[in-house]
Design a protein around this motif. Structure first.
Motif: not given
Length: 748
Positions: A82-96, A101-108
């Motif tokens: 991908d070429t775009k970032i929509v933000g940084f969220s605080h919870t993720h799953l690894s390899g499922t 999840l994808f909780d509480i997204l921040f984007l400066p």
């Protein structure tokens, strides 16, 4: 500098040299590449579904970029292509294989760019290390840096000069709403402006986990100059608190030249008060670099459990594999020990640890045996957490997320995890409590495990329960595990009963076709039958596989399976065909990948199959195929895995196999010997001892065992026990380019 000073200086260097070298060798986090497995080379193949962001071992927070607005594929939220970032969220799953999840997204953001809020990025201006992530958001000219503690995320954003510095906080970002199967929706959310330096809030939502509560507290080093609260597209002017189902906040800051914006975010699954407490205890200061170093030290400690020698690529694959294996299970208990139980009550763990994210259908095979070898104390914590689910829910976890059962996959593979630990003598949990939980979970009907039909028909009929062949085979293995636990505790009647149940796999063997097939309640085979026909997760007798891939799933009784087929010669001939039959099924789901014939390394049912030649007198073929998988189906790029990483299972296969052995039966305390690829691996054991494996002459060509020595003495057996390993010692492989067909022929 006089002559005497020079001599003393040189002498000091000589004395310190061994320590300096040792320190350099122990700097293992440099081999971790979080981008491995984050994106396939082509869109038609899988590659890990991993995230590259910041986390600490077994931590609650995984702070990582999302490249999709409503993440679904890949489940990690990040695709290297991908070429775009929509933000940084605080919870993720690894390899499922499934997203959540994808909780509480921040984007400066900066300047006056119109919505939607997102930014292009380049891998040339992106880096990821153990516990640290950085990227340049090109559309905003903002440098974003992330790190984490167990329950907190730490952000450092450097904005361009003379630009409006803003930060978007998005509580509406979540799993794709289009996936109606999960009925994902936000039930309620809240944002509260506490003061000019603090924002708190929560969201309650459904998804793969049926009901999740996420509480947060965000603290800023610089004061908020202005803030706008949004409910959807509606701005709530001058509001200090807002409630709704699609909430956002846009905060503005007046920063002096090149002064970064620092943001600390505490998370909790219990309460805002606990999110605040997590933040106070884990991240009280504002030293971002110190927290990066702290995260690195935590990873260094875990990676030092195994010291390996090999090529640069092998080290990167190996240590990134350990890193991925140690991301989860996650401790969802707060620093005060409080956690939400499966009955939604708030409980308190005595040891302040309550683990979740149990992808057990995947991880019981090799990841959990890896934990019993390298994470004894945490293994006890995992089991105590599983027992707590039994106490509030009635049976052990099947697939547990955020402390809740989501019923994904089949069988009840918490059972082999617990039995494996019990038989290996892992301390820290109550054996009788564990046995009661294991036994009850083996006789109580629950989704995917119809035990009333199991006892009535001695197999699972397809017209009662879909995926019947896979369920029958997997339940038979779980029952063998229960029988061994019963035997350990002297429960003779239970031992006999569950041992009989473990043999019921035979009732679905069709001698005329040579496969395990589905029957109905009348005992008749269900036609038509095509051993290549692939099943997904329902509507077919096989789970994420076909009759070829599930034929080998009798890890509790491989000698019995060999006899069923007609002996060693017929068994190895069938294995030969399995690894060379290239006809692909017409319909497969996304987990079918990494093929060698019908062997599919990209999914778990095949993972033990290459080791089965050992049992039938042709161990050199095990060596050949294991080496082929190690050398061709793993690499150190974004497409480094041949399928979903599945919470450490794909990595655990490599970690074991690269050292030369693998737990075909995950609970019998024995490892089958394969073909190592590492020159050396030294396992640092919890008892203070070490076990070292060396492989002389090993290379991509020299994949066959010529000779093995255990503690200096010739060793001619095809397996090694857990007891032998934890006793300490040295296992020496001598490798060559042609098979030594005499090695491994000694009767065990």
């Amino acid at each position: 500098m006089n002559r005497y000073t020079v001599q003393m200086f040189l002498a000091a260097i000589v004395l310190l040299a061994p320590f300096i070298t040792n320190s350099q060798e122990r700097n293992l986090t440099k081999y971790v590449n979080p981008f491995i497995g984050t994106g396939a080379v082509d869109k038609n193949s899988l590659s890990g579904s991993n995230f590259p962001g910041a986390t600490v071992p077994f931590g609650f927070v995984q702070l990582s970029p999302d490249t999709r607005r409503e993440p679904e594929e890949p489940a990690s939220g990040y695709d290297y292509n991908d070429t775009k970032i929509v933000g940084f969220s605080h919870t993720h799953l690894s390899g499922t294989g499934v997203a959540d999840l994808f909780d509480i997204l921040f984007l400066p953001v900066s300047g006056n760019k119109d919505k939607p809020y997102e930014s292009s990025f380049s891998h040339n201006q992106e880096q990821a290390k153990a516990g640290y992530y950085q990227v340049k958001l090109l559309d905003y000219d903002v440098n974003a840096e992330l790190t984490a503690t167990e329950h907190t995320g730490f952000h450092r954003y450097t904005y361009p000069e003379k630009q409006n510095a803003k930060l978007l906080i998005d509580l509406g970002h979540s799993l794709s709403k289009k996936r109606n199967y999960w009925q994902c929706q936000i039930i309620e959310s809240n944002i509260r402006i506490v003061d000019n330096y603090t924002i708190e809030g929560y969201r309650i939502l459904t998804g793969w986990a049926k009901l999740r509560k996420v509480f947060f507290r965000a603290e800023f080093l610089e004061p908020i100059a202005n803030i706008e609260l949004y409910d959807g597209n509606t701005i709530r002017k001058d509001a200090k608190i807002i409630n709704g189902t699609n909430l956002k906040a846009l905060a503005s800051f007046k920063l002096s030249a090149q002064k970064p914006l620092l943001v600390k975010v505490g998370l909790s699954a219990v309460s805002i008060e606990n999110a605040r407490l997590n933040l106070q205890q884990e991240n009280p200061d504002w030293n971002f670099d110190a927290k990066v170093q702290e995260a690195d030290r935590k990873w260094e400690k875990e990676l030092n459990k195994v010291l390996v020698e090999g090529t640069q690529e092998q080290k990167e694959i190996y240590y990134t594999g350990l890193y991925h294996a140690f991301i989860q299970p996650n401790n969802i208990a707060d620093v005060n020990g409080e956690y939400q139980a499966t009955d939604f009550s708030i409980q308190k763990a005595i040891d302040n640890k309550h683990y979740s994210t149990f992808s057990l259908w995947d991880t019981y095979r090799a990841a959990h045996p890896l934990y019993t070898l390298l994470q004894e104390e945490r293994t006890a914590g995992f089991i105590n957490s599983m027992i707590r689910q039994y106490e509030t829910y009635g049976y052990l976890p099947i697939w547990q997320l955020w402390g809740e059962e989501n019923y994904c996959m089949i069988g009840n593979h918490a059972i082999p995890v617990i039995v494996d630990a019990a038989l290996k003598g892992i301390k820290g949990f109550d054996l009788n409590k564990a046995y009661n939980a294991v036994r009850a979970s083996s006789i109580t009907d629950h989704p995917g495990s119809p035990f009333s039909s199991w006892d009535k028909y001695k197999y699972i009929p397809e017209n009662i329960q879909s995926q019947s062949v896979s369920i029958t085979l997997e339940m038979a293995y779980d029952d063998w595990c229960v029988s061994q636990f019963a035997k350990l505790l002297g429960e003779e009647d239970d031992f006999k009963y569950f041992l009989e149940r473990s043999q019921r796999y035979r009732n679905l063997y069709d001698n005329s076709t040579g496969f395990f097939r589905a029957k109905n309640t009348e005992g008749k085979w269900i036609d038509p039958f095509n051993p290549l026909q692939y099943g997904g997760n329902g509507g077919n007798p096989y789970t994420e596989g076909n009759a070829w891939q599930y034929f080998w799933y009798v890890p509790q009784d491989i000698k019995g399976l060999i006899s069923l087929v007609g002996g060693n010669k017929a068994f190895t001939a069938k294995l030969d065909k399995f690894f060379t039959l290239n006809a692909l099924p017409e319909e497969v789901n996304g987990n079918a990948s990494g093929f060698i014939g019908q062997y599919a390394h990209g999914n778990e049912p095949s993972h033990h199959a290459a080791y089965l030649y050992n049992y039938a007198g042709q161990p050199w073929k095990t060596q050949g195929y294991v080496a082929k998988v190690l050398n061709t189906l793993y690499n150190n790029s974004s497409s480094g895995y041949s399928g979903n990483e599945d919470c450490g299972q794909m990595s655990a296969w490599y970690i074991f196999s690269a050292m030369g052995f693998y737990p075909v039966n995950p609970a019998n305390g024995s490892y089958q010997i394969g073909s190592p690829v590492l020159k050396k691996a030294k396992i640092q054991l919890a008892n203070g001892r070490s076990f070292t494996v060396t492989a002389a002459n090993v290379s991509p060509i020299n994949t066959y065992i010529q000779m093995i020595k255990l503690n200096g003495k010739p060793y001619n057996q095809i397996s090694i026990t857990h007891k032998q390993i934890v006793s300490g010692g040295t296992l020496e492989f001598i490798m060559g380019s042609t098979p030594n067909k005499k090695w491994g022929m000694e009767k065990e």
